[in-house]
Design a protein around this motif. Sequence first.
Motif, PDB file in Angstrom:
ATOM      1  N   ILE A  38     -21.136 -17.927 -31.318  1.00 16.90           N
ATOM      2  CA  ILE A  38     -21.759 -16.888 -31.930  1.00 16.90           C
ATOM      3  C   ILE A  38     -23.069 -17.907 -32.550  1.00 16.90           C
ATOM      4  O   ILE A  38     -23.021 -19.244 -32.568  1.00 16.90           O
ATOM      5  CB  ILE A  38     -21.356 -16.128 -33.235  1.00 16.90           C
ATOM      6  N   LEU A  39     -24.320 -17.322 -32.510  1.00 21.40           N
ATOM      7  CA  LEU A  39     -25.343 -17.791 -33.080  1.00 21.40           C
ATOM      8  C   LEU A  39     -25.652 -17.012 -34.228  1.00 21.40           C
ATOM      9  O   LEU A  39     -26.106 -15.965 -34.221  1.00 21.40           O
ATOM     10  CB  LEU A  39     -26.456 -17.923 -32.158  1.00 21.40           C
TER      11      LEU A  39
ATOM     12  N   ARG B  32     -22.719 -21.586 -34.247  1.00 23.02           N
ATOM     13  CA  ARG B  32     -24.034 -22.424 -34.248  1.00 23.02           C
ATOM     14  C   ARG B  32     -24.814 -21.587 -35.340  1.00 23.02           C
ATOM     15  O   ARG B  32     -24.550 -20.347 -35.398  1.00 23.02           O
ATOM     16  CB  ARG B  32     -24.874 -21.836 -33.167  1.00 23.02           C
ATOM     17  N   PHE B  33     -25.493 -22.254 -36.377  1.00 24.74           N
ATOM     18  CA  PHE B  33     -26.615 -21.697 -37.338  1.00 24.74           C
ATOM     19  C   PHE B  33     -27.708 -22.523 -37.061  1.00 24.74           C
ATOM     20  O   PHE B  33     -28.183 -23.325 -36.632  1.00 24.74           O
ATOM     21  CB  PHE B  33     -26.119 -22.667 -38.631  1.00 24.74           C
ATOM     22  N   GLY B  34     -28.840 -21.184 -36.688  1.00 23.79           N
ATOM     23  CA  GLY B  34     -30.038 -21.658 -36.478  1.00 23.79           C
ATOM     24  C   GLY B  34     -30.802 -21.598 -37.776  1.00 23.79           C
ATOM     25  O   GLY B  34     -30.770 -20.635 -38.442  1.00 23.79           O
ATOM     26  N   THR B  35     -31.513 -22.653 -37.947  1.00 17.20           N
ATOM     27  CA  THR B  35     -32.072 -23.020 -39.180  1.00 17.20           C
ATOM     28  C   THR B  35     -33.248 -24.004 -39.120  1.00 17.20           C
ATOM     29  O   THR B  35     -33.052 -24.939 -38.368  1.00 17.20           O
ATOM     30  CB  THR B  35     -31.389 -23.465 -40.414  1.00 17.20           C
TER      31      THR B  35
ATOM     32  N   GLN C 273     -15.588 -25.923 -34.252  1.00 17.50           N
ATOM     33  CA  GLN C 273     -16.867 -26.899 -34.132  1.00 17.50           C
ATOM     34  C   GLN C 273     -18.203 -26.199 -34.543  1.00 17.50           C
ATOM     35  O   GLN C 273     -18.496 -25.187 -33.990  1.00 17.50           O
ATOM     36  CB  GLN C 273     -17.157 -27.732 -32.785  1.00 17.50           C
ATOM     37  N   ILE C 274     -19.134 -26.617 -35.790  1.00 16.02           N
ATOM     38  CA  ILE C 274     -20.222 -26.105 -36.145  1.00 16.02           C
ATOM     39  C   ILE C 274     -21.336 -27.008 -35.341  1.00 16.02           C
ATOM     40  O   ILE C 274     -21.440 -28.031 -35.525  1.00 16.02           O
ATOM     41  CB  ILE C 274     -20.203 -26.092 -37.590  1.00 16.02           C
ATOM     42  N   TYR C 275     -22.379 -25.905 -35.033  1.00 14.72           N
ATOM     43  CA  TYR C 275     -23.597 -26.832 -34.505  1.00 14.72           C
ATOM     44  C   TYR C 275     -24.843 -26.191 -35.297  1.00 14.72           C
ATOM     45  O   TYR C 275     -24.779 -25.101 -35.752  1.00 14.72           O
ATOM     46  CB  TYR C 275     -24.144 -26.348 -33.055  1.00 14.72           C
ATOM     47  N   VAL C 276     -25.591 -27.029 -35.692  1.00 13.04           N
ATOM     48  CA  VAL C 276     -27.076 -26.642 -36.421  1.00 13.04           C
ATOM     49  C   VAL C 276     -28.041 -26.781 -35.462  1.00 13.04           C
ATOM     50  O   VAL C 276     -28.487 -28.108 -34.733  1.00 13.04           O
ATOM     51  CB  VAL C 276     -27.076 -27.384 -37.524  1.00 13.04           C
ATOM     52  N   VAL C 277     -28.698 -25.873 -35.194  1.00 17.36           N
ATOM     53  CA  VAL C 277     -29.675 -25.700 -34.160  1.00 17.36           C
ATOM     54  C   VAL C 277     -31.076 -25.426 -34.722  1.00 17.36           C
ATOM     55  O   VAL C 277     -31.291 -24.666 -35.659  1.00 17.36           O
ATOM     56  CB  VAL C 277     -29.689 -24.658 -33.071  1.00 17.36           C
ATOM     57  N   THR C 278     -31.842 -26.587 -34.849  1.00 18.13           N
ATOM     58  CA  THR C 278     -33.252 -26.606 -35.593  1.00 18.13           C
ATOM     59  C   THR C 278     -34.439 -26.567 -34.699  1.00 18.13           C
ATOM     60  O   THR C 278     -34.215 -26.567 -33.676  1.00 18.13           O
ATOM     61  CB  THR C 278     -33.223 -27.652 -36.833  1.00 18.13           C
ATOM     62  N   GLN C 279     -35.541 -26.808 -35.300  1.00 20.02           N
ATOM     63  CA  GLN C 279     -36.673 -26.590 -34.875  1.00 20.02           C
ATOM     64  C   GLN C 279     -37.964 -27.700 -35.266  1.00 20.02           C
ATOM     65  O   GLN C 279     -38.642 -27.151 -36.094  1.00 20.02           O
ATOM     66  CB  GLN C 279     -37.607 -25.277 -34.612  1.00 20.02           C
TER      67      GLN C 279
ATOM     68  N   ILE D 268     -21.147 -32.262 -38.174  1.00 18.76           N
ATOM     69  CA  ILE D 268     -21.794 -31.112 -37.561  1.00 18.76           C
ATOM     70  C   ILE D 268     -22.569 -31.895 -36.419  1.00 18.76           C
ATOM     71  O   ILE D 268     -23.218 -32.914 -36.352  1.00 18.76           O
ATOM     72  CB  ILE D 268     -22.890 -30.539 -38.505  1.00 18.76           C
ATOM     73  N   VAL D 269     -22.602 -30.982 -35.288  1.00 16.63           N
ATOM     74  CA  VAL D 269     -23.720 -31.461 -34.191  1.00 16.63           C
ATOM     75  C   VAL D 269     -24.995 -30.624 -34.435  1.00 16.63           C
ATOM     76  O   VAL D 269     -25.225 -29.729 -34.667  1.00 16.63           O
ATOM     77  CB  VAL D 269     -23.057 -30.963 -32.911  1.00 16.63           C
ATOM     78  N   VAL D 270     -26.013 -31.592 -34.180  1.00 14.73           N
ATOM     79  CA  VAL D 270     -27.113 -31.158 -34.581  1.00 14.73           C
ATOM     80  C   VAL D 270     -28.227 -31.358 -33.303  1.00 14.73           C
ATOM     81  O   VAL D 270     -28.303 -32.218 -32.632  1.00 14.73           O
ATOM     82  CB  VAL D 270     -28.109 -32.134 -35.626  1.00 14.73           C
ATOM     83  N   LYS D 271     -28.864 -30.043 -32.813  1.00 15.64           N
ATOM     84  CA  LYS D 271     -29.701 -29.956 -31.654  1.00 15.64           C
ATOM     85  C   LYS D 271     -31.044 -29.170 -32.033  1.00 15.64           C
ATOM     86  O   LYS D 271     -31.173 -28.613 -33.022  1.00 15.64           O
ATOM     87  CB  LYS D 271     -28.782 -29.219 -30.710  1.00 15.64           C
TER      88      LYS D 271
END
Length: 367
Positions: free
Chosen positions: A147-148, A179-182, A210-216, A239-242
Amino acid sequence: MNWKEEVRTNITKASELREYMDLTDSQVEHLDRILSQFPMTVTRYYLSLINWDNPFTDPVFRMCIPSIEETDLSGDFDTSGEADNTVISGLQHKYSQTALILSTHRCAMYCRHCFRKRLVGISDDETADNIEEMAAYVSQHSEISNILISGGDAFLNSNQVIRRYLEQFCSIPHLDLIRFGTRTPVVLPMRIYDDPELLALLKTYTQKKQIYVVTQFNHPNEITHEARKAIKALLDSGIVVKNQTVLLKGVNDNSQTLGLLLKDLTRCGVIPYYIFQCRPVSGVKNQFQLPLKQGYEIVEAAKHLQNGQGKCIRYAMSHVTGKIEILGPMPDGQMLFKYHQAKYDRDKGRIFTKDLAPGQAWLDDSI
């Protein structure tokens, strides 16, 4: 100040910009007309990254301060068909393995290039307050493996709300990751590094799923000491950061700038994995979009400056029919594309070519 107090000091009115720059009464009135349709909120931290001696050529200024070009409403407010993919309030299911949750309409900073301008800061009609109902939907669909949680900005939710999401979704056996989009590492990094409760929460639950943080990050000027501090805090918590970058005219539309951004990201432990073509959103399209051929040349030249980690990026567009990778020109002048993800089975992995008109920046729906 804690992060909530910091957000309360945001610049939200055109007249407040006079603290930073000279504006005439007519300029303030014009900005107010834009803000009546597309609100502004900018953290004091993010404003501090702008070169106020020459703001109109500054890439950070361009991403956060309204422009007259936003009054051009050509394009579409929902370029990816999000409304059609909504299965219950706040939850979209476009790709079989992914559920997307619009957890809030709030952000710490409203990006002027936002593809959810119809929603962010304006309406909570499409956002979620039904976490248990969404978790039940995901539980009943074993094909969903991740899930995102997005928005708005997922980290503008309170820690209590974030905990509710983690409690509900970590208990679903067929989910591999969350995943968290932030964009808070970019525009409000103290939300992360100065909030031990959030970091403890993430550290605890990433032991279960496993938690991922997806940033921009879109420009090297955004990768500050504070941003690196936030990234390190996430990495230290397991946390995995992408990162997903949007290719933006006047911001990162040259290979040296984009190449430096990718190198700086990999240097501090962030994995860049998409360069997105800016979407043809109303109020965004003519201000930020680049032609596809020009975009391909910029991205390829930036990739040549990278080591193996930075070369992992894909140049893609989030089309109504799926994520389409822009592979490049053919000898006959056509452009080659491939479905990286597809909404429909018929398109999965499909490779195709298109003749592009001069300056064409998007594909129509008849592909």
